[in-house]
Design an enzyme around this catalytic site. Structure first.
Site, mmCIF file in Angstrom:
data_model
loop_
_atom_site.group_PDB
_atom_site.id
_atom_site.type_symbol
_atom_site.label_atom_id
_atom_site.label_comp_id
_atom_site.label_asym_id
_atom_site.label_seq_id
_atom_site.Cartn_x
_atom_site.Cartn_y
_atom_site.Cartn_z
ATOM 1 N N ILE A 97 68.518 -20.614 -10.277
ATOM 2 C CA ILE A 97 67.637 -20.359 -9.134
ATOM 3 C C ILE A 97 68.598 -20.051 -8.001
ATOM 4 O O ILE A 97 69.365 -20.909 -7.589
ATOM 5 C CB ILE A 97 66.762 -21.572 -8.740
ATOM 6 C CG1 ILE A 97 65.706 -21.865 -9.803
ATOM 7 C CG2 ILE A 97 66.080 -21.299 -7.390
ATOM 8 C CD1 ILE A 97 64.762 -23.012 -9.449
ATOM 9 N N TYR A 98 68.595 -18.809 -7.554
ATOM 10 C CA TYR A 98 69.476 -18.407 -6.454
ATOM 11 C C TYR A 98 68.663 -17.693 -5.393
ATOM 12 O O TYR A 98 67.785 -16.889 -5.711
ATOM 13 C CB TYR A 98 70.589 -17.460 -6.943
ATOM 14 C CG TYR A 98 71.686 -18.169 -7.687
ATOM 15 C CD1 TYR A 98 72.631 -18.933 -6.993
ATOM 16 C CD2 TYR A 98 71.795 -18.081 -9.064
ATOM 17 C CE1 TYR A 98 73.648 -19.582 -7.678
ATOM 18 C CE2 TYR A 98 72.807 -18.732 -9.754
ATOM 19 C CZ TYR A 98 73.727 -19.482 -9.047
ATOM 20 O OH TYR A 98 74.724 -20.134 -9.716
ATOM 21 N N GLY A 109 63.413 -21.231 -2.769
ATOM 22 C CA GLY A 109 63.851 -21.938 -3.983
ATOM 23 C C GLY A 109 62.718 -22.759 -4.573
ATOM 24 O O GLY A 109 62.538 -22.807 -5.792
ATOM 25 N N ASN A 136 77.927 -29.215 -5.582
ATOM 26 C CA ASN A 136 76.840 -28.518 -4.892
ATOM 27 C C ASN A 136 75.753 -29.543 -4.528
ATOM 28 O O ASN A 136 74.675 -29.571 -5.115
ATOM 29 C CB ASN A 136 76.277 -27.408 -5.790
ATOM 30 C CG ASN A 136 75.309 -26.502 -5.054
ATOM 31 O OD1 ASN A 136 74.870 -26.796 -3.946
ATOM 32 N ND2 ASN A 136 74.948 -25.398 -5.681
ATOM 33 N N TYR A 143 66.959 -30.855 -6.687
ATOM 34 C CA TYR A 143 66.413 -31.217 -7.992
ATOM 35 C C TYR A 143 66.005 -32.688 -8.044
ATOM 36 O O TYR A 143 64.990 -33.025 -8.654
ATOM 37 C CB TYR A 143 67.389 -30.847 -9.113
ATOM 38 C CG TYR A 143 67.507 -29.350 -9.252
ATOM 39 C CD1 TYR A 143 66.390 -28.571 -9.570
ATOM 40 C CD2 TYR A 143 68.711 -28.691 -9.018
ATOM 41 C CE1 TYR A 143 66.478 -27.192 -9.660
ATOM 42 C CE2 TYR A 143 68.798 -27.305 -9.116
ATOM 43 C CZ TYR A 143 67.674 -26.564 -9.434
ATOM 44 O OH TYR A 143 67.750 -25.209 -9.521
ATOM 45 N N LYS A 145 64.861 -34.390 -5.563
ATOM 46 C CA LYS A 145 63.608 -34.430 -4.803
ATOM 47 C C LYS A 145 62.431 -33.976 -5.680
ATOM 48 O O LYS A 145 61.313 -34.437 -5.523
ATOM 49 C CB LYS A 145 63.750 -33.508 -3.584
ATOM 50 C CG LYS A 145 62.622 -33.592 -2.576
ATOM 51 C CD LYS A 145 62.826 -32.569 -1.471
ATOM 52 C CE LYS A 145 62.330 -31.234 -1.975
ATOM 53 N NZ LYS A 145 62.463 -30.106 -1.098
#
Length: 174
Positions: A97-98, A109, A136, A143, A145
């Protein structure tokens, strides 16, 4: 950003995919890696040959996030044997996912993630998993969350640099 459209990527979109792939990967990782390693990865990982192979693979799907006809992010999902690990039919991997940096913090996102979860529900898998670089923290928090927990680690090679990815999983069986 309610005007974002999620659309499935096809072979006709390969130039756009190559462009958004290289641009977002550079924005995300160039500060933390050597120019040489980045150039090699961008050339190989986003070559037309590799992207053609991935787009033709029935066990992978790409989706663009489009705002006013501009591609601002993308999602890549892998199923079954196309997953980089696990490789079973009860799970889906979110490989990428970018989102372009200028759209960070604008829920792009999350919209792509929601699409991934929609596909997971349609395919009735038991869990969704992914690997995220240990350096990161922004992605790791995102993720966490969304209910993902760490379950393993694996090595991701960028050029001549071995990096550790944290593998995270979200159980959907309940």
């Amino acid at each position: 950003m309610e005007n974002i459209i999620i659309q499935r990527v096809t072979l006709n979109d390969i130039e756009q995919l190559q462009q958004i792939g290289r641009e977002t990967f550079s924005e995300t990782f160039s500060e933390s890696n050597t120019e040489e390693n980045m150039n090699k990865y961008l050339a190989d990982g986003f070559s037309k040959e590799k992207l053609t192979e991935e787009l033709n693979n029935k066990s992978s799907e790409f989706y663009f996030a489009v705002l006013e006809e501009k591609v601002i992010g993308y999602l890549k999902l892998n199923f079954g044997a196309s997953q980089t690990e696990l490789q079973d039919n009860s799970s889906i991997e979110i490989e990428r996912i970018y989102v372009l940096q200028e759209y960070h913090g604008k829920k792009v996102g999350q919209i792509l993630y929601d699409k991934a979860m929609q596909v997971a529900n349609e395919k009735k898998v038991k869990n969704v998993w992914l690997g995220v670089w240990e350096e990161n923290p922004r992605a790791i928090r995102f993720y966490q969350k969304n209910g993902f927990v760490e379950f393993d680690k694996h090595i991701f090679v960028l050029g001549d640099d071995e990096q550790t990815d944290i593998m995270m999983r979200k159980d959907l069986s309940n």
